[in-house]
Design an enzyme around this catalytic site. Structure first.
Site, PDB file in Angstrom:
ATOM      1  N   GLU A 229      -4.125   7.833   7.349  1.00  0.00           N
ATOM      2  CA  GLU A 229      -5.125   6.912   6.813  1.00  0.00           C
ATOM      3  C   GLU A 229      -5.382   5.766   7.791  1.00  0.00           C
ATOM      4  OE1 GLU A 229      -5.940   4.364   2.673  1.00  0.00           O
ATOM      5  OE2 GLU A 229      -4.074   5.489   2.939  1.00  0.00           O
TER       6      GLU A 229
ATOM      7  N   GLU B 103       2.105   1.760  -3.449  1.00  0.00           N
ATOM      8  CA  GLU B 103       1.036   2.298  -4.292  1.00  0.00           C
ATOM      9  C   GLU B 103       0.984   3.820  -4.181  1.00  0.00           C
ATOM     10  OE1 GLU B 103      -3.287   3.513  -3.595  1.00  0.00           O
ATOM     11  OE2 GLU B 103      -3.024   1.438  -2.938  1.00  0.00           O
ATOM     12  N   HIS B 104       1.131   4.339  -2.963  1.00  0.00           N
ATOM     13  CA  HIS B 104       1.163   5.791  -2.771  1.00  0.00           C
ATOM     14  C   HIS B 104       2.406   6.400  -3.417  1.00  0.00           C
ATOM     15  CE1 HIS B 104      -1.937   6.907   0.430  1.00  0.00           C
ATOM     16  NE2 HIS B 104      -2.193   5.631   0.165  1.00  0.00           N
TER      17      HIS B 104
ATOM     18  N   HIS C 189       0.824  -1.207   0.000  1.00  0.00           N
ATOM     19  CA  HIS C 189       0.000   0.000   0.000  1.00  0.00           C
ATOM     20  C   HIS C 189       0.857   1.255   0.000  1.00  0.00           C
ATOM     21  CE1 HIS C 189      -2.388   3.135   2.216  1.00  0.00           C
ATOM     22  NE2 HIS C 189      -3.211   2.850   1.231  1.00  0.00           N
TER      23      HIS C 189
END
Length: 417
Positions: free
Chosen positions: A126, A49-50, A46
């Site tokens: 997040e 991905e950022h 993740h």
């Protein structure tokens, strides 16, 4: 018309041509997600991905955003437990730009240390937001309880300590080890020409090499009980069971069971728990499938007093469904599933994703006619059989909120037998 070409590098290019639209959705799905992470780097998929959008050797982070929005397009990405996807939607004439940008971020990301530090802070926000949202974080606890001590049970976002502790080398090594051409599917749908996209992909992704598959543990469903007392207004509850993988012969029957049990306003759970008794605002069932396993679960959000009645009613509906499936609700469930499938085909993004996900799951294109035939083949006997199979497994219970009126794990389990 669906066409498929595998490039010499191993990259698979799939297209679904739609003559009636003026847009194209395209993306790259990577066979790398949370399941492919070692425990000490949980969350790296993740975070990567950022970071892919935070600058390349050719573009700054701002430049990436400005280029795609200058033509009215948009970019996005997501990470799941088994894949990571990077996708774009543009007008048909701007497809070369979309391909170029995604090829660039997947091959030339600089993973700048300063950008990494800033993005680690964003991901931590997040994570904290998810923790503060009980009807969000409950699903992570449910997953961890169903698959304890396994990559499949760990959260997609990771933890604050792990994310903050990841170095540029950690992220780079993960990307270099997992982002290989033969572990990617480039899928596109809309107004496009297959051969032209193949040429764009061959040129744009020329720097990609093959990568050996990353070993992953076999899914081992365990089940159990998770409870977290919180001073909030609602109890968020999940009751789940061992479900079906993509390849399971009962995959479609499980989907039908989920739909008639809790898949819409006419479903048994919605009608009995919400409409007849007024005990919840939200209640539904769902299935989650993986390469080698899956989950079947029911979610309910209810008040701390009402939960004392909700649990017995839900358990009663679970117990009796196998012996009471009728033709009328089967027809409604079948129509819901088929309509959802066919309606999704009107969207270029849905069609591109369906291509990629079907290939990731089955290693072939699944014709629409075959899917519809599989749905039509599910009868009352199949749904009853899969209900008995699924609900005979050890339950997974997860609950957050004021829990004084939530029965013990043993009591809930006894109701299900």
């Amino acid at each position: 018309m669906i066409e498929v070409t595998r490039l010499p590098s191993g990259l698979l290019v799939m297209t679904d041509k739609m003559e009636s639209v003026e847009t194209v959705s395209m993306g790259v799905w990577v066979d790398a997600g949370t399941r492919h992470e070692a425990p000490e780097i949980n969350g790296v998929s993740h975070l990567l991905e950022h970071m892919a959008f935070k600058g390349t050797r050719r573009r700054t982070a701002r430049g990436i955003a400005e280029e795609i929005e200058a033509v009215g397009g948009h970019l996005n990405a997501y990470t799941s437990r088994e894949q990571t996807a990077y996708y774009a939607k543009t007008l048909r004439d701007d497809l070369p730009l979309a391909v170029d940008i995604i090829a660039d971020i997947l091959q030339n990301s600089t993973l700048d240390p300063a950008e990494l530090q800033r993005e680690q802070a964003v991901v931590v926000q997040e994570i904290n937001q998810a923790i503060d949202t009980p009807d969000d974080i409950i699903f992570d606890h449910f997953q961890a309880t169903a698959y304890p001590g396994q990559a499949l049970g760990r959260p997609v976002l990771g933890s604050e300590d792990l994310v903050r502790g990841m170095s540029r080398a950690t992220v780079f090594d993960y990307m270099n080890g997992n982002y290989g051409a033969d572990r990617m599917v480039l899928a596109a749908a809309g107004r496009l020409e297959h051969d032209r996209l193949v040429d764009m992909a061959a040129e744009g992704f020329a720097g990609l090499a093959a990568r050996d598959p990353t070993p992953k543990d076999t899914a081992r469903y365990v089940g159990g009980d998770y409870r977290e007392e919180r001073d909030i207004e609602q109890v968020h509850l999940l009751i789940g069971f061992d479900g079906t993988s993509y390849a399971d012969p009962d995959f479609y029957a499980a989907s039908m069971l989920s739909t008639l049990l809790g898949g819409g306003m006419s479903s048994r759970l919605f009608q009995e728990v919400r409409e007849n008794r007024g005990l919840v605002y939200s209640i539904y069932s769902f299935t989650s499938s993986y390469d080698d396993g899956g989950l079947f679960a029911i979610y309910a959000g209810t008040g701390p007093d009402e939960v004392a009645e909700v649990v017995p009613v839900v358990c009663d509906e679970i117990v009796k469904v196998a012996d009471s499936v009728n033709a009328a609700e089967m027809q409604r469930a079948r129509a819901q599933i088929k309509a959802g499938l066919l309606m999704s085909l009107e969207s270029t993004s849905s069609r591109a994703e369906q291509l990629a996900r079907n290939w990731m799951a089955y290693r072939r294109v699944i014709p629409l006619e075959e899917i519809v035939a599989n749905i039509d083949a599910v009868d009352e006997t199949a749904v009853a059989r899969v209900a008995r199979r699924i609900f005979a497994t050890r339950p997974t219970i997860a609950a957050i909120g004021p829990l004084d009126n939530v029965e013990s794990y043993e009591a809930i389990t006894a109701r299900l037998r």
